[in-house]
Scaffold this motif. Sequence first.
Motif, PDB file in Angstrom:
ATOM      1  N   ARG A  12       0.823  -1.215   0.000  1.00  0.00           N
ATOM      2  CA  ARG A  12       0.000   0.000   0.000  1.00  0.00           C
ATOM      3  C   ARG A  12       0.850   1.255   0.000  1.00  0.00           C
ATOM      4  O   ARG A  12       0.522   2.246  -0.663  1.00  0.00           O
ATOM      5  N   ALA A  13       1.954   1.228   0.732  1.00  0.00           N
ATOM      6  CA  ALA A  13       2.827   2.401   0.798  1.00  0.00           C
ATOM      7  C   ALA A  13       3.409   2.717  -0.573  1.00  0.00           C
ATOM      8  O   ALA A  13       3.506   3.895  -0.962  1.00  0.00           O
ATOM      9  N   GLY A  14       3.817   1.683  -1.314  1.00  0.00           N
ATOM     10  CA  GLY A  14       4.377   1.909  -2.635  1.00  0.00           C
ATOM     11  C   GLY A  14       3.398   2.615  -3.550  1.00  0.00           C
ATOM     12  O   GLY A  14       3.758   3.540  -4.294  1.00  0.00           O
ATOM     13  N   LYS A  15       2.131   2.208  -3.490  1.00  0.00           N
ATOM     14  CA  LYS A  15       1.114   2.832  -4.328  1.00  0.00           C
ATOM     15  C   LYS A  15       0.857   4.275  -3.898  1.00  0.00           C
ATOM     16  O   LYS A  15       0.734   5.173  -4.734  1.00  0.00           O
ATOM     17  N   GLU A  16       0.767   4.495  -2.584  1.00  0.00           N
ATOM     18  CA  GLU A  16       0.486   5.844  -2.091  1.00  0.00           C
ATOM     19  C   GLU A  16       1.627   6.807  -2.411  1.00  0.00           C
ATOM     20  O   GLU A  16       1.386   7.939  -2.846  1.00  0.00           O
ATOM     21  N   ILE A  17       2.842   6.351  -2.216  1.00  0.00           N
ATOM     22  CA  ILE A  17       3.991   7.218  -2.494  1.00  0.00           C
ATOM     23  C   ILE A  17       4.058   7.552  -3.972  1.00  0.00           C
ATOM     24  O   ILE A  17       4.334   8.688  -4.360  1.00  0.00           O
ATOM     25  N   GLY A  18       3.763   6.561  -4.805  1.00  0.00           N
ATOM     26  CA  GLY A  18       3.797   6.791  -6.249  1.00  0.00           C
ATOM     27  C   GLY A  18       2.650   7.657  -6.727  1.00  0.00           C
ATOM     28  O   GLY A  18       2.842   8.612  -7.486  1.00  0.00           O
ATOM     29  N   ASP A  19       1.423   7.355  -6.252  1.00  0.00           N
ATOM     30  CA  ASP A  19       0.244   8.093  -6.712  1.00  0.00           C
ATOM     31  C   ASP A  19       0.258   9.550  -6.249  1.00  0.00           C
ATOM     32  O   ASP A  19      -0.173  10.445  -6.977  1.00  0.00           O
ATOM     33  N   LYS A  20       0.727   9.794  -5.048  1.00  0.00           N
ATOM     34  CA  LYS A  20       0.707  11.147  -4.493  1.00  0.00           C
ATOM     35  C   LYS A  20       2.002  11.917  -4.723  1.00  0.00           C
ATOM     36  O   LYS A  20       2.111  13.087  -4.344  1.00  0.00           O
ATOM     37  N   GLY A  21       2.983  11.244  -5.313  1.00  0.00           N
ATOM     38  CA  GLY A  21       4.256  11.919  -5.563  1.00  0.00           C
ATOM     39  C   GLY A  21       4.959  12.388  -4.301  1.00  0.00           C
ATOM     40  O   GLY A  21       5.608  13.429  -4.287  1.00  0.00           O
ATOM     41  N   LEU A  22       4.824  11.613  -3.211  1.00  0.00           N
ATOM     42  CA  LEU A  22       5.370  12.041  -1.922  1.00  0.00           C
ATOM     43  C   LEU A  22       6.892  12.076  -1.907  1.00  0.00           C
ATOM     44  O   LEU A  22       7.490  12.847  -1.153  1.00  0.00           O
ATOM     45  N   ALA A  23       7.517  11.226  -2.718  1.00  0.00           N
ATOM     46  CA  ALA A  23       8.984  11.215  -2.730  1.00  0.00           C
ATOM     47  C   ALA A  23       9.544  12.511  -3.304  1.00  0.00           C
ATOM     48  O   ALA A  23      10.677  12.900  -2.988  1.00  0.00           O
ATOM     49  N   HIS A  24       8.769  13.198  -4.146  1.00  0.00           N
ATOM     50  CA  HIS A  24       9.266  14.431  -4.762  1.00  0.00           C
ATOM     51  C   HIS A  24       9.539  15.505  -3.712  1.00  0.00           C
ATOM     52  O   HIS A  24      10.508  16.255  -3.811  1.00  0.00           O
ATOM     53  N   HIS A  25       8.664  15.573  -2.695  1.00  0.00           N
ATOM     54  CA  HIS A  25       8.865  16.577  -1.646  1.00  0.00           C
ATOM     55  C   HIS A  25      10.179  16.330  -0.921  1.00  0.00           C
ATOM     56  O   HIS A  25      10.978  17.247  -0.705  1.00  0.00           O
ATOM     57  N   THR A  26      10.391  15.076  -0.537  1.00  0.00           N
ATOM     58  CA  THR A  26      11.625  14.736   0.178  1.00  0.00           C
ATOM     59  C   THR A  26      12.839  15.021  -0.689  1.00  0.00           C
ATOM     60  O   THR A  26      13.841  15.570  -0.221  1.00  0.00           O
ATOM     61  N   ARG A  27      12.756  14.653  -1.964  1.00  0.00           N
ATOM     62  CA  ARG A  27      13.874  14.870  -2.887  1.00  0.00           C
ATOM     63  C   ARG A  27      14.231  16.355  -3.007  1.00  0.00           C
ATOM     64  O   ARG A  27      15.397  16.726  -2.971  1.00  0.00           O
ATOM     65  N   ARG A  28      13.227  17.209  -3.118  1.00  0.00           N
ATOM     66  CA  ARG A  28      13.487  18.641  -3.262  1.00  0.00           C
ATOM     67  C   ARG A  28      14.161  19.216  -2.018  1.00  0.00           C
ATOM     68  O   ARG A  28      15.122  19.987  -2.107  1.00  0.00           O
ATOM     69  N   VAL A  29      13.639  18.850  -0.850  1.00  0.00           N
ATOM     70  CA  VAL A  29      14.202  19.382   0.402  1.00  0.00           C
ATOM     71  C   VAL A  29      15.627  18.883   0.600  1.00  0.00           C
ATOM     72  O   VAL A  29      16.528  19.657   0.947  1.00  0.00           O
ATOM     73  N   VAL A  30      15.845  17.570   0.396  1.00  0.00           N
ATOM     74  CA  VAL A  30      17.183  17.004   0.581  1.00  0.00           C
ATOM     75  C   VAL A  30      18.171  17.655  -0.384  1.00  0.00           C
ATOM     76  O   VAL A  30      19.302  17.985  -0.005  1.00  0.00           O
ATOM     77  N   ALA A  31      17.764  17.872  -1.634  1.00  0.00           N
ATOM     78  CA  ALA A  31      18.651  18.495  -2.617  1.00  0.00           C
ATOM     79  C   ALA A  31      19.017  19.910  -2.211  1.00  0.00           C
ATOM     80  O   ALA A  31      20.178  20.328  -2.311  1.00  0.00           O
ATOM     81  N   SER A  32      18.040  20.659  -1.738  1.00  0.00           N
ATOM     82  CA  SER A  32      18.287  22.039  -1.327  1.00  0.00           C
ATOM     83  C   SER A  32      19.239  22.104  -0.140  1.00  0.00           C
ATOM     84  O   SER A  32      20.174  22.909  -0.115  1.00  0.00           O
ATOM     85  N   VAL A  33      18.994  21.235   0.857  1.00  0.00           N
ATOM     86  CA  VAL A  33      19.847  21.212   2.054  1.00  0.00           C
ATOM     87  C   VAL A  33      21.252  20.744   1.696  1.00  0.00           C
ATOM     88  O   VAL A  33      22.250  21.279   2.190  1.00  0.00           O
ATOM     89  N   LEU A  34      21.354  19.746   0.825  1.00  0.00           N
ATOM     90  CA  LEU A  34      22.660  19.217   0.443  1.00  0.00           C
ATOM     91  C   LEU A  34      23.520  20.288  -0.221  1.00  0.00           C
ATOM     92  O   LEU A  34      24.736  20.360   0.005  1.00  0.00           O
ATOM     93  N   ALA A  35      22.900  21.125  -1.044  1.00  0.00           N
ATOM     94  CA  ALA A  35      23.652  22.174  -1.741  1.00  0.00           C
ATOM     95  C   ALA A  35      24.216  23.203  -0.776  1.00  0.00           C
ATOM     96  O   ALA A  35      25.214  23.866  -1.077  1.00  0.00           O
TER      97      ALA A  35
END
Length: 441
Positions: free
Chosen positions: A259-282
């Motif tokens: 269920r988590a795989g579907k929810e993360i994919g359907d809602k694009g939840l990983a994109h939020h984490t990716r954006r924040v991590v990228a910004s902080v990493l820079a």
Amino acid sequence: MVAKISLGNSLYGALVYNGEKVNKEKGRLLDTNKIYNDGSGTINIHRAYEDFLRWMPAHTKTERPMMHISLNPHPDDRLSDTDYTRLAHEYMQKMGLGDMPYLVFKHEDIDRHHIHIVALRVGTDGKAVSDKNNFYRSKDICRELEKKYNLHPAEQQKVSPDTPIKIIDPSGDLKRQVANIVKLVGMRYRFQTMGEFNAILSLYNVKAEQTDGCVNGRIYHGLVYFATDNAGNVIAAPFKASRIGKFASRTAIDGRFERAGKEIGDKGLAHHTRRVVASVLAQSSGMDDFIERLKAERIDVLFRHTEEGRIYGVTFIDHNTMCVLNGSRLGKEFSANAFEQRFNSASSETLPVAAPDIENHVENSDRQDNEDNAFTDDGFSAGNSHQHSVGNENSGRDYDDYLPSIPGLDLFQTGPGFDPEEEAFYRAMQRRKKKGRRPKF
């Protein structure tokens, strides 16, 4: 007063559990019914077991012939051993179990003293005492006894999504704490692998381990849970999922993965984490700075290291989206190898740091996640969120590929992560070799 009733077939196991409390001076035998009692407050487990067997019928269709009951008065109630004994006997009588063989133990391992009752529920004729509406009958009896003995009304605490998750308190009821943590984590967070599940559990000093095997020709797949200290060391015997609840079972957790795989994919939840991590990493000057900056954004990051200090795994816990994500799910720029080069490589100090290409990963997130799943950084070392370094002796295996040779031992033996490009090249060469083989006649 709260009563918990468990039916089972392991009479000896129940006796050993309570006997260990007595042997460790964290409990005592208060009284017995139809079982030998020398009055010392101790128990001879073997003799007690033999006494129970004398009352056990030779043949019975009851699959779970014994029961284990715990009676838990309100913490503000202060009862003597005599009070506890009287409560136990009256409770058993009202439940229709007064004539059955049973033992009454008092547990003193936590501040809230309580009693445990180990009893047979099958008569000598092979028939079991009815357990119909046990829950409601037991609840009514508890209310009746509270009024009779002027006890504080006590209800079992209900767990809701808003209930705060607390770290394990070694002096408290470990089984209940582990159960609450597992239940709340499952209700609140999304995770897709055992490694990600263990990552979030570790923040509260709990870890899970898969148990696979074969007994009497039947294959089983289960889970056991451990309470740990802040360093990830196990502090008590493991709890089988069946003792905690259906929500903690292997089937339930596997269902949450899907269920988590579907929810993360359907809602694009990983994109939020990716954006924040990228910004902080820079903006980060090093690993410690990176960890602290992410904490300010309500994201925990857990790094896993080999004994030589090489980073072989990374997991992000985003408390904003309630998602647990391995670095490889966010893209190659966030993989263990990328962080190894960024934070540990000698040449990284002289190289300019560029922010990862976020939009490219947003457009190709599904493809990237599918490719990286084969090389997931899913290993994990238990501990709290401030501990991001762990030694390792198995330096060539990924967590999800590792299965312990002996159930219950070395769950977190993990190694450095694979290089996806090298692994893909190797697999392609293996396929070519197979295709080039001539058939044998």
